[in-house]
Scaffold this motif. Structure first.
Motif, PDB file in Angstrom:
ATOM      1  N   VAL A  27      21.178   6.562  31.543  1.00  0.00           N
ATOM      2  CA  VAL A  27      21.146   5.568  30.479  1.00  0.00           C
ATOM      3  C   VAL A  27      19.698   5.136  30.279  1.00  0.00           C
ATOM      4  N   GLY A  28      19.289   5.075  29.025  1.00  0.00           N
ATOM      5  CA  GLY A  28      17.915   4.714  28.682  1.00  0.00           C
ATOM      6  C   GLY A  28      17.058   5.911  28.318  1.00  0.00           C
ATOM      7  N   TYR A 139      27.223   8.566  25.034  1.00  0.00           N
ATOM      8  CA  TYR A 139      27.152   7.636  23.914  1.00  0.00           C
ATOM      9  C   TYR A 139      25.670   7.471  23.592  1.00  0.00           C
ATOM     10  N   ASP A 141      22.798   6.020  20.852  1.00  0.00           N
ATOM     11  CA  ASP A 141      22.622   5.071  19.743  1.00  0.00           C
ATOM     12  C   ASP A 141      21.848   5.709  18.586  1.00  0.00           C
ATOM     13  N   LYS A 145      18.807   7.268  21.818  1.00  0.00           N
ATOM     14  CA  LYS A 145      18.799   6.899  23.234  1.00  0.00           C
ATOM     15  C   LYS A 145      20.211   6.924  23.809  1.00  0.00           C
ATOM     16  N   VAL A 147      23.017   5.409  25.721  1.00  0.00           N
ATOM     17  CA  VAL A 147      23.343   4.036  26.087  1.00  0.00           C
ATOM     18  C   VAL A 147      24.503   3.964  27.077  1.00  0.00           C
ATOM     19  N   LEU A 169      29.528  -1.384  23.352  1.00  0.00           N
ATOM     20  CA  LEU A 169      28.110  -1.040  23.210  1.00  0.00           C
ATOM     21  C   LEU A 169      27.493  -1.584  21.928  1.00  0.00           C
TER      22      LEU A 169
END
Length: 174
Positions: A27-28, A139, A141, A145, A147, A169
């Protein structure tokens, strides 16, 4: 002699494993771009959605297998829950396009099933396992990115879970 042999073994192991192991996506991280052919014959790329829509990429191991059939039917029968969001969702596998096209027809999928028969995109997403893809959902965005990564996908409630996570989210509504 023994010291030289141990040095050679250590160097060989380092070279072998440094190229083979890729860093796990988390994530990120920015999602790796992809370009894959869908069961509808169109080519889809992550970059096509950047700035406009979120993307949900649900990897599955093999068309026509029990769990994958259950997951695909969940998305097909409950797609209305997902269409409430400004997001494009896909299922993806290392199956050939022809297999995924037949699988989409059989399960009445009203969304694209993407094919990665060479496994290059699966490798980039760290989901490759013995020629198949692990059942993980990414997932992504609108900025590209990651998320969320769901590594505990439940095939029977896949659509409901996706909708719940998209809401959680903060994905835009349609």
């Amino acid at each position: 002699m023994v010291k030289s042999l141990l040095s050679t073994i250590a160097l060989s192991a380092t070279l072998l494993f440094s190229g083979a192991a890729s860093a796990d996506l988390k994530v990120g991280d920015m999602a790796p771009d992809f370009s894959m052919v869908g069961s509808d014959g169109k080519t889809y790329s992550l970059s096509d959605y950047k700035g406009n829509k979120a993307v949900v990429l649900a990897w599955f191991p093999k068309a026509f297998t029990s769990g994958c059939t259950i997951e695909c039917k969940s998305l097909a029968e409950n797609g209305h829950l997902l269409k409430n969001f400004n997001a494009q969702y896909f299922m993806a596998s290392t199956d050939d396009v022809s297999d995924n096209t037949l699988f989409a027809q059989e399960t009445k999928a009203d969304f694209p099933l993407l094919s990665d028969p060479e496994g290059e995109v699966a490798d980039a997403y760290d989901v490759s396992f013995m020629g198949y893809a692990k059942r993980h959902t990414f997932y992504i965005d609108k900025t590209g990115k990651i998320v969320m990564i769901d590594k505990n996908v439940r095939p029977a409630t896949s659509a409901e879970d996706m909708a719940k996570y998209m809401k959680m989210l903060g994905f835009d509504k349609s």
